[in-house]
Design an enzyme around this catalytic site. Structure first.
Site, short mmCIF file in Angstrom:
data_model
loop_
_atom_site.label_atom_id
_atom_site.label_comp_id
_atom_site.label_asym_id
_atom_site.label_seq_id
_atom_site.Cartn_x
_atom_site.Cartn_y
_atom_site.Cartn_z
N LYS A 190 0.89 -1.17 0.05
CA LYS A 190 0.14 -0.27 -0.13
C LYS A 190 0.81 1.26 0.06
CE LYS A 190 -1.88 2.94 2.07
NZ LYS A 190 -1.75 4.66 1.60
N GLU A 265 9.10 1.88 11.53
CA GLU A 265 10.06 2.65 11.12
C GLU A 265 9.50 4.07 10.97
OE1 GLU A 265 13.22 -0.26 8.63
OE2 GLU A 265 12.78 1.89 7.67
N CYS A 299 14.03 10.76 7.04
CA CYS A 299 13.58 10.27 8.65
C CYS A 299 14.92 10.49 9.25
CB CYS A 299 13.22 9.02 8.78
SG CYS A 299 14.21 7.74 7.74
N GLU A 396 9.18 16.92 14.93
CA GLU A 396 9.69 16.60 13.39
C GLU A 396 9.07 17.53 12.47
OE1 GLU A 396 8.62 12.93 11.55
OE2 GLU A 396 10.80 12.58 11.06
P1 NAD Z 1 2.14 8.88 7.36
O1 NAD Z 1 2.44 7.93 8.67
O2 NAD Z 1 1.32 9.74 7.27
O3 NAD Z 1 2.12 7.65 6.13
C1 NAD Z 1 2.87 6.50 5.96
C2 NAD Z 1 1.72 5.62 5.22
O4 NAD Z 1 0.94 5.03 6.33
C3 NAD Z 1 0.94 6.10 4.13
O5 NAD Z 1 0.96 5.04 3.13
C4 NAD Z 1 -0.52 6.26 4.62
O6 NAD Z 1 -1.26 6.02 3.88
C5 NAD Z 1 -0.53 5.02 5.55
N1 NAD Z 1 -1.34 5.10 6.72
C6 NAD Z 1 -1.79 6.19 7.21
N2 NAD Z 1 -2.81 6.23 8.37
C7 NAD Z 1 -2.81 4.75 8.28
C8 NAD Z 1 -3.50 3.75 8.95
N3 NAD Z 1 -4.44 4.21 10.02
N4 NAD Z 1 -3.56 2.63 8.97
C9 NAD Z 1 -2.50 2.02 8.06
N5 NAD Z 1 -1.66 2.88 7.23
C10 NAD Z 1 -2.02 4.16 7.30
O7 NAD Z 1 3.72 9.23 7.00
P2 NAD Z 1 4.26 10.19 5.80
O8 NAD Z 1 3.94 11.60 6.06
O9 NAD Z 1 3.79 9.61 4.47
O10 NAD Z 1 5.66 9.95 5.74
C11 NAD Z 1 6.75 10.85 6.45
C12 NAD Z 1 7.03 9.99 7.87
O11 NAD Z 1 7.55 8.82 7.48
C13 NAD Z 1 7.87 11.10 8.67
O12 NAD Z 1 7.35 10.93 10.24
C14 NAD Z 1 9.13 10.36 8.60
O13 NAD Z 1 10.17 10.59 9.64
C15 NAD Z 1 8.61 9.01 8.53
N6 NAD Z 1 9.74 7.99 8.00
C16 NAD Z 1 10.51 7.20 8.59
C17 NAD Z 1 11.69 6.40 8.15
C18 NAD Z 1 12.24 5.24 9.09
O14 NAD Z 1 13.16 4.78 8.49
N7 NAD Z 1 12.34 5.55 10.35
C19 NAD Z 1 11.85 6.35 6.79
C20 NAD Z 1 10.88 7.30 6.29
C21 NAD Z 1 10.10 7.91 6.57
#
Ligand code: NAD
Length: 503
Positions: A190, A265, A299, A396
């Site tokens: 997804k 992550e 991240c 963040e």
């Molecule tokens: P997000 O959490 O909003 O979304 C990530 C994914 O989760 C998307 O595909 C979204 O549709 C899905 N999602 C959202 N709500 C959900 C739910 N209730 N159930 C299941 N899936 C759901 O994150 P974002 O804004 O897309 O990405 C940025 C974030 O990702 C930042 O906080 C960043 O630090 C983090 N990130 C972490 C790493 C790591 O390795 N630690 C790497 C890259 C990004």
């Protein structure tokens, strides 16, 4: 023709088919529309619509999980060397289409071509690395006891869900999907709703490489319906998630009824600590690279600079001079260093911190403004005179925004570095070896680099502590997640079995 014009012309060639058919879901090797209709993906460069995207919901997730379930036994039982060959062909397919992947990613997410061309190739590297581990992934141990020959073996856990964010989405997806496939799992992916283009390219490349139908399925849609349904689905045995910390907590809750195994992550607010004995030229380059590359939408970015009092004035002055010269521009221009932020919502979030910084009493020493009217461009920004309790130091921001905080002695630096809910990465700059050993031992972070920017080495563990995540990727750690350990004990003789009911 400039390099930018050339890239735009090439992109147009790649986007034509997406405009015609939209991006469809891919389930069991077939295209399908979303049961929720469609939504549109827009470019952050000029807000124009790129194409329609299938809006998958619980019904599509159910179809994809069923396809992954049905394909599982065949993929698990395929001889390892055959699976390895297919994964290598996926890597070759990514390499062959890396320019198309990079151009689409830049247009969809706003990331600069300079970085995305490398990220696409990193995706191929992920497939190659895990393809090389396929043969030994199931190996175990022999643990002999007086009465038993005990062996362990690893088996793939089953169909898994992979949920990815919009920052460097192609590379991050391969990072999860490659080890899952190498382990023998089937996958329902997804992708983030804000960046669906390259997930479609990945499933096409994988199928062209010979991946059997249903082994990798892609369902587009939003977190609250498609993502949630994936976490709740009983046929899905584990969720590999990359995204925000608060979403990570929802993933855990949603998977509770089906006792899902989760790898999370999550976010970061990572410190880079610069001591006065460091190589300050190299420290400066790394500080700039680790927050202003990839639009700061990373991240592992070092978004808190902890700089020692004695060198602070000079270091910040040199920083400002360089930050002011960073090139903001069209992401497809190879000279661009920062492109537009991914969505309007994210742009509003990042720019809101410009006022927050001023209200909290920090100084906007560089940037702090938007660029142009058309897209979501911001100037790279530096906040100085900050303290660690300010929102700009604790939250963040996930953009090209650095908060500089002074410290005087090592203990104070450590206290500031650890006084944060997150613990993903840390970067320490010092030429005092004993201090580096002492400091890294006490720093709360899953990954630390000393006198270096973040350089990923695939066999090493990747992951965070505290609100930055649970679990590790990379090397054999990935297989620990996507596989189950099994113990089997074989009696080596006629050992005494305690007899009950035998008089
Ligand atoms: P997000 O959490 O909003 O979304 C990530 C994914 O989760 C998307 O595909 C979204 O549709 C899905 N999602 C959202 N709500 C959900 C739910 N209730 N159930 C299941 N899936 C759901 O994150 P974002 O804004 O897309 O990405 C940025 C974030 O990702 C930042 O906080 C960043 O630090 C983090 N990130 C972490 C790493 C790591 O390795 N630690 C790497 C890259 C990004």
């Amino acid at each position: 023709m400039t390099a930018l014009d050339d890239n735009i012309a090439k992109l147009e060639g790649h986007l034509g088919r997406f405009r015609e058919t939209g991006i469809r879901n891919r389930i069991g090797g077939e295209d399908s529309g979303g049961s929720g209709g469609t939504f549109q993906t827009r470019s952050p460069v000029d807000r124009s619509v790129i194409c329609d995207v299938a809006h998958g919901t619980a019904a599509d997730i159910d179809a994809a999980a069923t396809a992954a379930h049905e394909a599982f036994a065949g993929w698990r039982d395929m001889p390892a060397l055959e699976r390895k060959k297919i994964l290598i062909r996926v890597a070759e397919g990514i390499e062959a289409r890396s320019e198309e992947i990079a151009l689409c990613e830049c247009w969809d997410t706003g990331q600069a071509y300079k970085f995305m061309s490398k990220a696409a190739l990193r995706g191929a590297e992920n497939f190659r690395y895990f393809a090389d581990q396929v043969v030994q992934a199931r190996d175990g141990q022999h643990l002999k006891s007086p009465t038993l020959m005990n062996i362990t073996t690893r088996v793939p856990i089953g169909p898994v869900g992979v949920i990815t964010p919009w920052n460097t989405p192609f590379m991050l997806s391969t990072w999860k999907i490659a080890p899952a496939l190498a382990a023998g799992c089937t996958v329902v992916h997804k992708p983030a709703e804000a960046s669906p283009l390259t997930a479609r390219l990945l499933v096409e490349i994988a199928e062209e490489a010979g991946l059997p139908p249903g082994v990798l399925n892609t369902v587009n849609g939003f977190g609250e319906d498609a993502g949630k349904a994936l976490c709740e689905h009983p046929k899905i045995k584990a969720i590999a998630f990359v995204g925000e910390s608060r979403t990570g907590s929802l993933i855990t809750k949603q998977g509770a009824d089906t006792l899902k195994r989760n790898h999370l992550e999550l976010g970061g607010k990572n410190p880079v600590i610069v001591f006065d004995d460091a190589d300050l030229d190299r420290a400066l380059d790394a500080v700039i690279f680790m927050i202003y590359s990839i639009n700061g939408e990373r991240c592992t970015s070092s978004s808190r600079l902890l700089v020692q009092d004695s060198i602070r004035a000079e270091f910040e002055a040199r920083l400002i001079e360089r930050v002011d010269k960073i090139r903001v521009g069209h992401p497809l221009d190879p000279a661009t260093e920062i492109g537009p932020l991914v969505t309007e919502e994210h742009f509003n979030k990042v720019t809101s911190y410009f006022d927050t910084a001023r209200e909290d009493g920090a100084t906007v020493a560089a940037g702090g403004e938007t660029v142009g009217e058309e897209g979501y461009f911001v100037r790279p920004t530096l906040f100085t005179d900050a303290s660690n309790d300010m929102r700009i130091a604790q939250e963040e921001i996930f953009g090209p925004v650095l908060t500089s905080i002074p410290f005087s002695i090592e203990d104070e630096a450590l206290q500031i570095a650890n006084d944060i809910p997150y613990g993903l990465t840390g970067y320490v700059w010092t030429n005092d070896l004993t201090r580096a050993l002492r400091f890294t031992d006490r720093l709360d972070a899953g990954m630390i680099w000393v006198n270096s920017e973040n350089v990923r080495h695939l066999p090493t563990p990747f992951g965070g502590v505290k609100a930055s995540g649970i679990g590790r990727d990379g090397g054999d750690w990935s297989f620990d997640f996507y596989m189950e350990q099994k113990h089997i004990g074989f009696a080596t003789g006629q050992h005494r079995i305690t007899r009950l009911g035998a008089g």
